[in-house]
Design an enzyme around this catalytic site. Sequence first.
Site: not given
Length: 550
Positions: A387-388, A394-396
């Site tokens: 993801r990020q 946030f979206e790790v």
Amino acid sequence: MTKFSTIHNPILPGFTPDPAVLGHGEDYYLATSTFNWYPGIQIFHSRDLAHWDLQSYVFNDPNFLHLAGTDTPAGIWAPDLSYDKRTGKFWILMCQMHNMTGNLFDQDNYAVWSDSINGPWSKPIYLNSIGFDCSLFHDDDGKHWVTTLEWDTRKGYQHPGAIVLEQFDPELGKIVGPTKRITRGGTDRGCLEAPHLYKHNGYYYLMTAEGGTGYGHGVVIQRAKKIEGPYESDPQNPIITSTPYRYFRRNDPDSLRLDLYNPKAPLQKCGHGSLVHTATDEWYVVHLSARPLPGTTNCTLGRETSIQKVYWTKDGWLRMKAGGTLAQKTTEGMKGISVSDAPQAVGVDADFSHGQIDQHLMSPYGPRTKEWCSINKNSGKLRIWGRQSFFSQFEVSLLASRIDSFKSTVATELEFKPIHYSQSAGLTLYYDNRNWLFARIYYSETLGGTALAIMKGEKGNKDEYLLDRVSLPEGKAQICAQINYGTVQFEWRKQSSDDWQKLGPKIDISFMSDEQTGGFTGLMGGIGAFDAYRRESFADFNYFKITPAK
């Protein structure tokens, strides 16, 4: 003559700050801060006060407390753990720090309860937003009192503020009555925080932390005949510290206070205490501590948890059994309770072929969900979807656990088939979203295929070790990080029968410390992936280990 065992400090090495301890029969429980990590609030268990096992967490639901976007070191601060004998309920109070910009703090304080130390815990009960480090005291008359550091933001007023007392009604689920300021500190060290109330021999005792959460830290005691005061200060304050001399730093917002480093102190940053009365009728203070890298003031392992045996004097004050006020590396164990010589540093040994994810593994900013992380039952491997990036809040896609020894090996084995240069998966050392190292498999257009190399995040800036990358056409490798105090050497091999080969140079990891970042969390080791292409790539991990050196 009674023989005592010896307890060695720290009892919880690595990133385990702000301890709150509770004795319940012959069992002892300890809660620590988790900041922006899920599951939130670790609860450890012990029978000897020396060795502690991670038993459970308080929450793992972003709807419980939402931490996405949280700036490190904000998040969940300083949980308080208590037990109400009248109702048989366990209580935890916690602060959710949202924002610290400009010292105009934005925080909310909550309480949760459970009939069992292992939960399930109630929905959060909102208490106040006046400051942080709330604690709950259950008085003999059935009343319940919350103490909080009131964070004073006004120009010209003493910073950070005062300890305030408020009555809490658990039936109504809210604070009732007025807010009373009961002290502005028992010393002139400043940075007042972490209040805990206790009652002993007709006195109310208020234990606080003063001097900042850095090198001037100390455990301070005051007492009063009435809960609202007036409180008198122990003439020996602080009773536990690393800097056993008087100094004036009121209204100084610096919490690290590097100039107060004491090279003669066995442990550094000793403060934020919590008192426990044992089943053997003895008393201990569990407290925050730290150990800098030798010859430096850099604490890569973060703030840890230590313990000191104390006793009550004839005039009603607490004193360290070892004498003096300087926190020690060893303390007497409980009467009649043997303490093994097993090391406190235990690491992690996660073999995903068993079909479970080790409970020590945590994720930042959000819980682990099957949308990005799950075990393939057929292959027995952990699959992580990218993801990020690790710079994100946030979206790790990252699973990690604390490093609990200065000499440790962090290792994994994975398979990854990237098709774009922005897809990566591998092994990481992670302090926060601005400071990390990532030994990753990725797609290199220069090498014309899959490669292995190191990416670095330092103070929010990215760098890559381009001259040290290795072609890896199969997309499979074992990767390890050999941590030796202030440096790390990454290594790799294709399979277990091969010799380890160095990946890149030895890297100084002191930038991942409280002193270099201005934060106060700790070094974590983990595995993860990111994908800025189409969020479609995934990596399969066979295992993950953190092995302390013996």
